[in-house]
Write a protein that holds these residues in place. Sequence first.
Motif, PDB file in Angstrom:
ATOM      1  N   LEU A  55       0.814  -1.210   0.000  1.00  0.00           N
ATOM      2  CA  LEU A  55       0.000   0.000   0.000  1.00  0.00           C
ATOM      3  C   LEU A  55       0.846   1.258   0.000  1.00  0.00           C
ATOM      4  O   LEU A  55       0.357   2.332  -0.330  1.00  0.00           O
ATOM      5  CB  LEU A  55      -0.918   0.009   1.229  1.00  0.00           C
ATOM      6  CG  LEU A  55      -1.913  -1.170   1.312  1.00  0.00           C
ATOM      7  CD1 LEU A  55      -2.719  -1.071   2.586  1.00  0.00           C
ATOM      8  CD2 LEU A  55      -2.824  -1.168   0.104  1.00  0.00           C
ATOM      9  N   LYS A  56       2.112   1.179   0.383  1.00  0.00           N
ATOM     10  CA  LYS A  56       2.981   2.345   0.389  1.00  0.00           C
ATOM     11  C   LYS A  56       4.400   1.885   0.072  1.00  0.00           C
ATOM     12  O   LYS A  56       4.709   0.704   0.041  1.00  0.00           O
ATOM     13  CB  LYS A  56       2.930   3.050   1.741  1.00  0.00           C
ATOM     14  CG  LYS A  56       3.384   2.194   2.915  1.00  0.00           C
ATOM     15  CD  LYS A  56       3.332   2.962   4.218  1.00  0.00           C
ATOM     16  CE  LYS A  56       4.365   4.052   4.292  1.00  0.00           C
ATOM     17  NZ  LYS A  56       4.467   4.687   5.601  1.00  0.00           N
ATOM     18  N   LYS A  57       5.268   2.863  -0.156  1.00  0.00           N
ATOM     19  CA  LYS A  57       6.649   2.555  -0.519  1.00  0.00           C
ATOM     20  C   LYS A  57       7.362   1.864   0.650  1.00  0.00           C
ATOM     21  O   LYS A  57       7.271   2.288   1.787  1.00  0.00           O
ATOM     22  CB  LYS A  57       7.369   3.857  -0.867  1.00  0.00           C
ATOM     23  CG  LYS A  57       8.867   3.680  -1.137  1.00  0.00           C
ATOM     24  CD  LYS A  57       9.558   5.009  -1.318  1.00  0.00           C
ATOM     25  CE  LYS A  57      11.074   4.838  -1.417  1.00  0.00           C
ATOM     26  NZ  LYS A  57      11.780   6.111  -1.520  1.00  0.00           N
ATOM     27  N   SER A  61       6.837  -2.289   5.357  1.00  0.00           N
ATOM     28  CA  SER A  61       5.810  -1.424   4.793  1.00  0.00           C
ATOM     29  C   SER A  61       4.861  -1.070   5.931  1.00  0.00           C
ATOM     30  O   SER A  61       5.173  -1.287   7.104  1.00  0.00           O
ATOM     31  CB  SER A  61       5.094  -2.133   3.639  1.00  0.00           C
ATOM     32  OG  SER A  61       4.172  -1.244   3.027  1.00  0.00           O
ATOM     33  N   LYS A  62       3.681  -0.560   5.612  1.00  0.00           N
ATOM     34  CA  LYS A  62       2.784  -0.104   6.674  1.00  0.00           C
ATOM     35  C   LYS A  62       2.394  -1.246   7.603  1.00  0.00           C
ATOM     36  O   LYS A  62       2.399  -1.092   8.809  1.00  0.00           O
ATOM     37  CB  LYS A  62       1.525   0.528   6.064  1.00  0.00           C
ATOM     38  CG  LYS A  62       0.543   1.041   7.108  1.00  0.00           C
ATOM     39  CD  LYS A  62      -0.599   1.767   6.468  1.00  0.00           C
ATOM     40  CE  LYS A  62      -1.607   2.230   7.520  1.00  0.00           C
ATOM     41  NZ  LYS A  62      -1.037   3.139   8.480  1.00  0.00           N
ATOM     42  N   ASN A 104      -5.058   3.144   4.545  1.00  0.00           N
ATOM     43  CA  ASN A 104      -4.918   2.860   3.128  1.00  0.00           C
ATOM     44  C   ASN A 104      -5.780   1.662   2.762  1.00  0.00           C
ATOM     45  O   ASN A 104      -5.842   0.680   3.510  1.00  0.00           O
ATOM     46  CB  ASN A 104      -3.459   2.571   2.766  1.00  0.00           C
ATOM     47  CG  ASN A 104      -2.595   3.821   2.851  1.00  0.00           C
ATOM     48  OD1 ASN A 104      -3.061   4.916   2.544  1.00  0.00           O
ATOM     49  ND2 ASN A 104      -1.364   3.674   3.268  1.00  0.00           N
ATOM     50  N   LYS A 106      -7.220  -0.831  -0.779  1.00  0.00           N
ATOM     51  CA  LYS A 106      -6.919  -1.255  -2.143  1.00  0.00           C
ATOM     52  C   LYS A 106      -8.237  -1.591  -2.837  1.00  0.00           C
ATOM     53  O   LYS A 106      -9.078  -2.300  -2.295  1.00  0.00           O
ATOM     54  CB  LYS A 106      -5.994  -2.472  -2.133  1.00  0.00           C
ATOM     55  CG  LYS A 106      -5.596  -2.943  -3.536  1.00  0.00           C
ATOM     56  CD  LYS A 106      -4.902  -4.295  -3.498  1.00  0.00           C
ATOM     57  CE  LYS A 106      -3.582  -4.195  -2.816  1.00  0.00           C
ATOM     58  NZ  LYS A 106      -2.840  -5.497  -2.889  1.00  0.00           N
TER      59      LYS A 106
END
Length: 1243
Positions: free
Chosen positions: A182-184, A241-242, A470, A472
Amino acid sequence: MPEPAKKPVSAFAKKPKTQEAEEGSCVVFEAETEKSEAKVKWQCNSKDVASSNKYAITAAGNKHSLTIKDITMEDANVYAVIAGGSKVKFELRVASKPEVPAEAPAGEPGKADQAPVPPPAASTQGETSAAPTPDAHPAEDAHPPDTRQDLTGLFTEKPQCGEVTVGENITFVAKVNADSLLKKPSVKWFKGKWMDLASKCGKHLQLKETYDRNTKVYTFEMQIVAAKPNFAGGYRCEVSSKDKFDSCNFDLAVHEARAPEGLDIRAAFRRTSTDGKDDSGELDFSALLKKRESIKPAHMNTDPDVDVWNILSHAPPSEFEKIAFQYGITDLRGMLKRLKKMKKEEKKSEAFLKKLDPAYQVLKGHKIKLGVEVANEDVEVKWLKNGQEIQKSGSKYIFESVGNMRYLTINHCSLADDAAYTCVIGEEKCTTELFVKEPPVTIVKNLEDQMVMKGERVELECEVSEEGANVKWEKDGVELTRDESLKYRFKKDGCKHVLIINEATKEDGGHYKVKTNGGESVAELLVQEKELEIYQSIADLTVKAKDQAVFKCEVSDENVKGTWYKNGVEVKPNARTNISHIGRIHKLTIDEVKPEDEGDYTFVPDGYAFNLSAKLNFLEVKIDFVPRQDPPKIHLDCMGRTSDSTIIVVAGNKLRLDVPITGDPSPTVIWTKGEKVITEGDGRVHVESTKGHCIFTIEGAERQDEGIYSVVVRNPAGEDTADISVKVVDVPDPPQAPKILSVGEDSCIVQWEPPLFNGGDPIIGYVVERKKLRSYRWMRLNFDPYPETTFEARRMIEGMAYEMRVYAVNNIGMSHHSPASQPFVPVAPTSEPIGLHVEDISDTSITLKWRAPERIGAAKLEGYGVEYCKEGTDEWIPAIQGLTERSSMTIKNLTTGDKLLFRVRAYNMAGPSSPAVLAQPVTIREIMQRPKIWLPRNLRQTLIKKVGETVNIMIPFQGKPRPKVTWSKDGEPLEPSIASVRNSDFDSILFIRKTERKHSGQYDLTVQIENVEDTAKVMLQIVDLPGPPEVLKIADVWGFNVALEWKQPKDNGNCEISGYTVQKADKKTMEWFTVHDHYRRTHCVASDLIMGNEYIFRVFSINLVGLSPEPLTTKDSVFIQKSGIDYKSPTYREHDFSEAPKFTHPLVNKSIIAGYNATLSCAVRGIPKPKVTWYKNKMDISNEAKYRMLSKQGILTLEIRKPCPFDGGVYMCKAVNDKGEDVVECKLEVRSQIAKEEKKEAQ
């Protein structure tokens, strides 16, 4: 790559698998779909693949294949095939072609002309010093082996262990696929356990990060430049990641540079200096030992029984190099590390009895308690967080000391508390890691199914449990992203997430899914073509010569254009013909009508498969000379009808019968239906006679207007009669409420009865709709009329409650909807129960046990059905009538010696599951079993209970047949007056309702079968409060101190005395204060007494139960003598604390609803206390009953009781005292309840 999560229904009958091929070859991936008409799409690294010189895509029925030609190393990627909502991923692995090794020269038969290969995951720069071994395989030297593996974490390629020579460069590579993130991702490199290398970047260390947008792969590199010997060791790469985390450990070995010619023994013994001097530093023999690693001295001890590590552990450090040289150990650095670890493991902590666990985990927002047990209960400990001491501040950290235990409590844990914590005592310490886990984000409000028209805007909205989370979005299993065409837009508003689709098309229909790390929600979107509605159709016209004819129609869409036709030929505008389109109205105007203009005129809307038709009749005026006495005549034939024809009219439309008649003189006309003469008594009926015509009109035809109408015309010359049959057709009645015949995992079969009245026109089909039970949106399942009365509805969500309804359709239109069906839930049977086995067996019974099915589904598990049958027969007999909810069952009354098969099936709303069957028949016969007592772990130690408490000891045992159980206390049979005993087939319970001191002792349990027995003992200790201490006396008095002494109590309460509580009291007040608590000695000193006071003292005994009921008090008192010092109190100037009033919290503008009490609040300070006055619109309201003024601790509140719109205005609060005054004001708006009531009426 890990395969995607499997959906309940897969579109593939055969899936492609990962393959490996060599460079230059060709590979074929094959897939088969369940349906032959399914559309298949191939992808490479999430990008679509089309047929080209590189790829060949074929499809034959349900078989599909992808051929990759001339494979290169760049083709080693992740591929996928998509059909419907199913997506299958697979890999292509490419291996290099083996190279033929060059022949060695004749003079050097043992050497191969080839370069050494670096480790597979670490690339080195510069010339390496490691030469290939003579017996190395040529293919292994030609290319590195394939080190890729099926990774289950975030890494698609992990850094591997590597070797490098001093002064050379080496690069470690890690790759992460961001397709599912969901994020870098963020990456950290560590050396050892805690050294973060991000702060060490510089001359010898460089970190690099790249991103490939095509493959969505992040590449992280760590490059070591000009390696040094101290760079060797263990490294770790962490990626996070998150909500995901992964790590990988790898090692780096640094070798000394080899001497180009021979061995320089003098260089090996050089000193290691950093100041450039040859005579400084220490001697380093490791270089010599490493260069002699292939040399085995003749005197080397090769005895395999010698434990070198045992020798090294007992030898002094000065002998390490000698022993290593003797036993052929070349890696001195590794040897020292291992020795250090061995000694570290053998060393026991002197300060800690119990250390912290290696790691703890806690949910975000919760609290956690870290505890250690220390050897000295009086020692002080320090707590560190990431090496920094934790200070006592607020309620975040709580430090506790209870006996030998030291606790650190962390309240309201956040991500900032995710760190390393250390407890330090002197020079010793213990460390742990705390991981703070964020709670999963759940979906609070699910997506709703929608049906829209083509070109409309779609908004799919859901609500999650956490702001800023976040999510998806997926469509039919494929993730949605922002593209350049801005087809999809993602909106985030607090906890709400919205997917926006501008101008929906047919391709946008499907299942949309929103995912979080704690749940998902699915909704279906149906996109329907817009239907063009006809508001006004064109009508037949009869026009005389040179009159104007106007055909006019009105449609629902003003943007729709159309074409006019006359007898199938397009009409073109000319001097007499005009075509116009204004808004929704289309007109065809013909001026000065001529006979050739007569014909059929048709209007066809562009893009729609229907038309509107009407006829233009040209009326030609003729003058006929007839006799004056002409009998009347009805001319039905001129209308194109006969007396046998029927006129059909749609209910609600106008019925107009225009009958031509002749006769001279003009005849009179009478209309009848049956025997009833029709007049204009009803407002819907109009009868009109003109010259040559008689007109009968009914406004808004109804079903009862159907029948045979007669028209009679009379004049003096005679009469004529004609019958006209009229049929009124209408939309059909709604069908009966549909019934649900059966349900499946995502489908159901619905059936209904045809309507009682078809509207006078045959039923051509039905339209079926469904909706979720708690939704208000009905979704149409078929757009073309369905001819049958049984329909299978698919694509539903398992576990969701639905309702169905049906419309009937004939040529006139669609009926009202039927009543809704009973709510139903699509469910599928569960999987079979697992772990079915025999728990126990006797001569006439058997006990079976099993576990719940792995997949239960959305429906509730109703129970289990157990059946059995004799071996060799197929007749299954139910063990009980009905179902059992338990996961075990005892089947009784069986015949001894029978061989039986048993099976268990799980039942839910959808019916029984597949059976779980025992692998082989079971013979009904009891098996002998030795007696065995399973003493619980807590009873292996002394069981301590307080007087008056209840003792309930349960000890399980085994044995067949049922063993004989006996209890004894201190070697004597247990009397029923002491304790109650209950025995069963599997356990024995010893129960004492209210314990006393006499119940203490040893209880023995004996389990016996014939001559075999087993015993167990339980120690029970009943403790009570202790008695008071003995002989309390005052040993000495000096200054402000008193020394006390006493003896231990006679009665310790049947347990050890843990301490004493010493208290003092002034004889004037007799208020007792604690001097020492949990004091262990029998003598103490009471200090800091006040001179001039007289004191008495008392002592309580303390044990495990608590304080003694009565204390021991000193018989004599102690007077603290006053000294001769006169104290003169200082004088201070009185301080003026008065201040002018000041509002610390102002009034706030408010908007309230009329009829509900409201309050205005503010805060003021001032000394002396100010006088407060309230004003409305500058008018004093202190004496009005509608308002109530409150003041508490400087908080001023004005309460307005049931305000009305007239109470709105500017309110002011004024505070006044001797030092000044202050004013604060606000605006109050009172809204009427009219808007709220109108909203309720509208609903």
